[in-house]
Design a protein around this motif. Structure first.
Motif: not given
Length: 162
Positions: A82, A110, A143-144, A147
């Motif tokens: 990201s 993360s 991007t989120k 995930t």
């Protein structure tokens, strides 16, 4: 591409006399941590930022058996990250002594604040170091939503059933 060489130990072999799936995971994790430690992500630096890495998933694809007696090489490449460094995706490949690709693994992770137990962005100095890792041909900015691409969510059970 970052690589690390390993010998197959007796303890790495399973009942079928080939490399155990847990050994694949250990070799890949060791490779990741070696790269990170060599690039400023050692215990001391992570403690200064009060962060640690977390794994969301590791998907391993097995192509060819690995047996004791011959070395292997484990590679590490950056498959995605990201913009703020909060999310990262690594690609590992495991090669035998003849260069044959025996396994591949995609790993998504993360960074977590170790006090607040919440996901955090990566400090700029560490983000620069992580971005120095060789990138895959299909590298992308994560991007989120990336995930959550598999749509997996927890399914809780009634505690009385425990």
């Amino acid at each position: 591409m970052y690589t690390k060489d390993f010998e197959i130990r007796w303890s790495d072999i399973d009942a079928n006399r080939h490399l155990a799936n847990s050994a694949y995971m250990n070799f890949m994790s060791h490779t990741r941590m070696a790269f990170l430690m060599e690039h400023g992500f050692g215990q001391k630096q992570l403690a200064q930022h009060n962060i640690g890495p977390v794994v969301f998933y590791e998907h391993i694809y097995y192509f060819k058996e690995i047996f004791a007696g011959k070395p292997i090489k484990v590679s590490l490449e950056l498959k995605g990250i990201s913009e703020d460094g909060m999310f990262f995706e690594f690609l590992h490949n495991i090669y035998d002594a003849e260069g044959k690709n025996c396994a591949s693994c995609e790993m998504l992770g993360s960074w977590i604040d170790l006090k607040d137990r919440a996901l955090v962005t990566l400090p700029k100095d560490l983000l620069k170091e992580l971005n120095s890792l060789g990138k895959t041909e299909d590298f992308k900015i994560l991007t989120k939503e990336d995930t959550r691409k598999f749509g997996k969510k927890p399914k809780h059970i009634d505690p009385s059933l425990l």
